[in-house]
Design a protein around this motif. Structure first.
Motif, mmCIF file in Angstrom:
data_model
loop_
_atom_site.group_PDB
_atom_site.id
_atom_site.type_symbol
_atom_site.label_atom_id
_atom_site.label_comp_id
_atom_site.label_asym_id
_atom_site.label_seq_id
_atom_site.Cartn_x
_atom_site.Cartn_y
_atom_site.Cartn_z
ATOM 1 N N ASP A 1 0.946 -1.257 -0.096
ATOM 2 C CA ASP A 1 -0.021 -0.012 0.080
ATOM 3 C C ASP A 1 0.981 1.261 0.140
ATOM 4 N N LYS A 2 1.081 1.810 -1.152
ATOM 5 C CA LYS A 2 1.951 2.905 -1.303
ATOM 6 C C LYS A 2 1.569 3.802 -2.440
ATOM 7 N N PRO A 3 1.592 5.296 -2.177
ATOM 8 C CA PRO A 3 1.301 6.062 -3.529
ATOM 9 C C PRO A 3 1.841 5.388 -4.692
ATOM 10 N N PHE A 4 1.043 5.564 -5.771
ATOM 11 C CA PHE A 4 1.311 5.389 -7.314
ATOM 12 C C PHE A 4 2.749 5.682 -7.538
ATOM 13 N N VAL A 5 2.637 7.155 -7.342
ATOM 14 C CA VAL A 5 4.131 7.786 -7.698
ATOM 15 C C VAL A 5 5.317 7.271 -7.146
ATOM 16 N N ASP A 6 5.169 6.639 -6.037
ATOM 17 C CA ASP A 6 6.345 6.089 -5.214
ATOM 18 C C ASP A 6 6.778 4.871 -5.346
ATOM 19 N N GLN A 7 5.941 3.935 -5.862
ATOM 20 C CA GLN A 7 6.057 2.732 -6.346
ATOM 21 C C GLN A 7 7.316 2.380 -6.961
ATOM 22 N N THR A 8 8.059 1.616 -6.807
ATOM 23 C CA THR A 8 9.191 1.306 -7.577
ATOM 24 C C THR A 8 9.337 0.111 -8.484
ATOM 25 N N TRP A 9 10.264 0.177 -9.526
ATOM 26 C CA TRP A 9 10.501 -0.744 -10.186
ATOM 27 C C TRP A 9 10.642 -2.194 -9.765
ATOM 28 N N GLU A 10 11.386 -2.073 -8.625
ATOM 29 C CA GLU A 10 11.615 -3.633 -7.950
ATOM 30 C C GLU A 10 10.485 -3.975 -7.276
ATOM 31 N N GLU A 11 9.582 -3.019 -6.726
ATOM 32 C CA GLU A 11 8.337 -3.389 -6.101
ATOM 33 C C GLU A 11 7.229 -3.880 -6.746
ATOM 34 N N PHE A 12 7.105 -3.162 -8.108
ATOM 35 C CA PHE A 12 6.026 -3.844 -9.284
ATOM 36 C C PHE A 12 6.539 -5.113 -9.646
ATOM 37 N N THR A 13 7.919 -5.087 -9.786
ATOM 38 C CA THR A 13 8.108 -6.324 -10.609
ATOM 39 C C THR A 13 8.205 -8.017 -9.380
ATOM 40 N N ARG A 14 8.273 -7.571 -8.364
ATOM 41 C CA ARG A 14 8.169 -8.551 -7.307
ATOM 42 C C ARG A 14 6.732 -8.720 -7.062
ATOM 43 N N ILE A 15 5.952 -7.946 -7.262
ATOM 44 C CA ILE A 15 4.525 -8.494 -7.102
ATOM 45 C C ILE A 15 4.038 -8.987 -8.330
ATOM 46 N N GLN A 16 4.228 -8.672 -9.545
ATOM 47 C CA GLN A 16 4.076 -9.297 -10.612
ATOM 48 C C GLN A 16 4.591 -10.885 -10.981
ATOM 49 N N GLU A 17 5.916 -10.763 -10.277
ATOM 50 C CA GLU A 17 6.565 -12.189 -10.419
ATOM 51 C C GLU A 17 5.796 -13.275 -9.542
ATOM 52 N N ILE A 18 5.343 -12.816 -8.210
ATOM 53 C CA ILE A 18 4.546 -13.813 -7.444
ATOM 54 C C ILE A 18 3.019 -13.856 -7.686
ATOM 55 N N ASN A 19 2.571 -12.861 -8.085
ATOM 56 C CA ASN A 19 0.986 -12.731 -8.088
ATOM 57 C C ASN A 19 0.396 -13.272 -9.611
ATOM 58 N N VAL A 20 1.168 -12.881 -10.676
ATOM 59 C CA VAL A 20 0.762 -13.321 -11.862
ATOM 60 C C VAL A 20 1.779 -14.444 -12.518
ATOM 61 N N ARG A 21 2.904 -14.104 -12.454
ATOM 62 C CA ARG A 21 3.918 -15.132 -13.371
ATOM 63 C C ARG A 21 3.971 -16.436 -12.386
ATOM 64 N N GLY A 22 3.928 -16.309 -11.086
ATOM 65 C CA GLY A 22 3.826 -17.570 -10.071
ATOM 66 C C GLY A 22 2.294 -18.456 -10.783
ATOM 67 N N THR A 23 1.420 -17.551 -10.612
ATOM 68 C CA THR A 23 0.067 -18.029 -10.942
ATOM 69 C C THR A 23 -0.128 -18.939 -12.145
ATOM 70 N N PHE A 24 0.530 -18.103 -13.444
ATOM 71 C CA PHE A 24 0.332 -18.303 -14.733
ATOM 72 C C PHE A 24 1.183 -19.704 -14.729
ATOM 73 N N PHE A 25 2.545 -20.033 -14.418
ATOM 74 C CA PHE A 25 3.128 -21.339 -14.755
ATOM 75 C C PHE A 25 2.845 -22.464 -13.752
ATOM 76 N N THR A 26 2.077 -21.990 -12.500
ATOM 77 C CA THR A 26 1.544 -23.045 -11.556
ATOM 78 C C THR A 26 0.440 -23.634 -12.378
ATOM 79 N N ALA A 27 -0.418 -22.857 -12.910
ATOM 80 C CA ALA A 27 -1.495 -23.162 -13.692
ATOM 81 C C ALA A 27 -1.204 -24.035 -14.838
ATOM 82 N N GLN A 28 -0.222 -23.824 -15.679
ATOM 83 C CA GLN A 28 0.252 -24.060 -16.813
ATOM 84 C C GLN A 28 0.665 -25.715 -16.633
#
Length: 278
Positions: free
Chosen positions: A108-135
């Motif tokens: 929970d952080k203002p959009f303008v303060d969210q970092t490249w690393e934070e965004f990447t970590r969230i997508q890696e776990i929430n999306v890519r991990g989900t995608f390839f487990t399901a695959q």
């Protein structure tokens, strides 16, 4: 002539079926794992943690419900870790009937303060991990020519943006998960593989407590339970009925669907507290 009516209760049973649950060391993942065992299924839990948060409760699943359980330390962001966990699960269970990729993180952080690393970590776990487990599960179901059910964990954040909760990267990830379920629900349906989502609201968990406690004002934290029309936080028990419905034969003609379990917040508010932070 109409089809004969069948008994409903047996269609919810998962006896003898094998499922993978990621993020199952605690929280929603463990709650759904327990429900699977209660309904007769077996579960392989994958989590980044060395062991379940409540190891005694995990160990009791087998004795209490007669289920086979497996716990594998797994990093869902690493291909080799996922593949090793999947192979170990197959070595133990021999077959797979579905999965619940529940591993996820949020900030929970203002959009303008969210970092490249934070965004990447969230997508890696929430999306890519989900995608390839399901695959991996879908590939195995196709290989074994079996029907199956994949349940993805979306969120109220895939439906709405709640004022005061600045979770752009998380919302984007859960929107992606919901759309992934729709796409896979259509693509895999001819093979008898159903893919659905549940969208939890604010669940009383370690993650939401951390977000709530970090709020600058008491008012912002309170809207977690005052904004939903039901005017309370969800509990993990609110999610299990929908999860078992989607995993079981009770939902045989349901795919690419979502059940929002938000206390009504995904549809709007009645007179709940809404706070904007400037």
């Amino acid at each position: 002539m109409s089809s004969p009516l069948h008994d409903v209760r047996p269609t919810f049973e998962l006896t003898g079926r094998n499922y993978i649950v990621t993020g199952g060391a605690q929280g929603i993942g463990f709650t759904i794992s327990r429900a699977i065992c209660e309904m007769g299924g077996n579960v392989s839990i994958w989590d980044i943690q060395n062991e379940p948060v409540d190891k005694k409760e995990f160990d009791a699943l087998s004795s209490k419900f007669g289920s086979k359980t497996l716990y594998i330390q797994t990093d869902v962001t690493k291909q080799e870790s996922l593949e090793a966990a999947f192979q170990k699960t197959l070595d133990t269970f021999k077959t797979i009937d579905g999965c619940v990729p529940a591993a996820g993180i949020a900030i929970d952080k203002p959009f303008v303060d969210q970092t490249w690393e934070e965004f990447t970590r969230i997508q890696e776990i929430n999306v890519r991990g989900t995608f390839f487990t399901a695959q991996m599960v879908a590939k195995e179901l196709l290989k074994q020519k079996k029907r199956g059910s994949i349940l993805l964990i979306a969120s109220q954040s895939a439906h709405i943006a709640l004022p005061g909760y600045r979770m752009a990267a998380y919302n984007a990830s859960k929107g992606g998960v919901m759309m992934l379920a729709k796409v896979l629900g259509v693509e895999l349906a001819p093979h008898g593989i159903r893919v659905n989502t549940i969208s939890p609201g604010f669940v009383d968990s370690d993650m939401t407590r951390t977000v709530r406690e970090a709020k600058a004002s008491k008012r912002e934290g309170e809207q977690m339970w005052l904004a939903p029309p039901n005017q309370r936080l969800s509990t993990q028990n609110d999610l299990t009925g929908a999860a078992i419905y989607f995993l079981s034969d009770a939902s045989m003609h349901t795919t690419a669907a979502d059940i929002a379990i938000t206390g009504g917040l995904h549809a709007g508010t009645i007179d709940g507290l809404i706070s904007y932070e400037k």
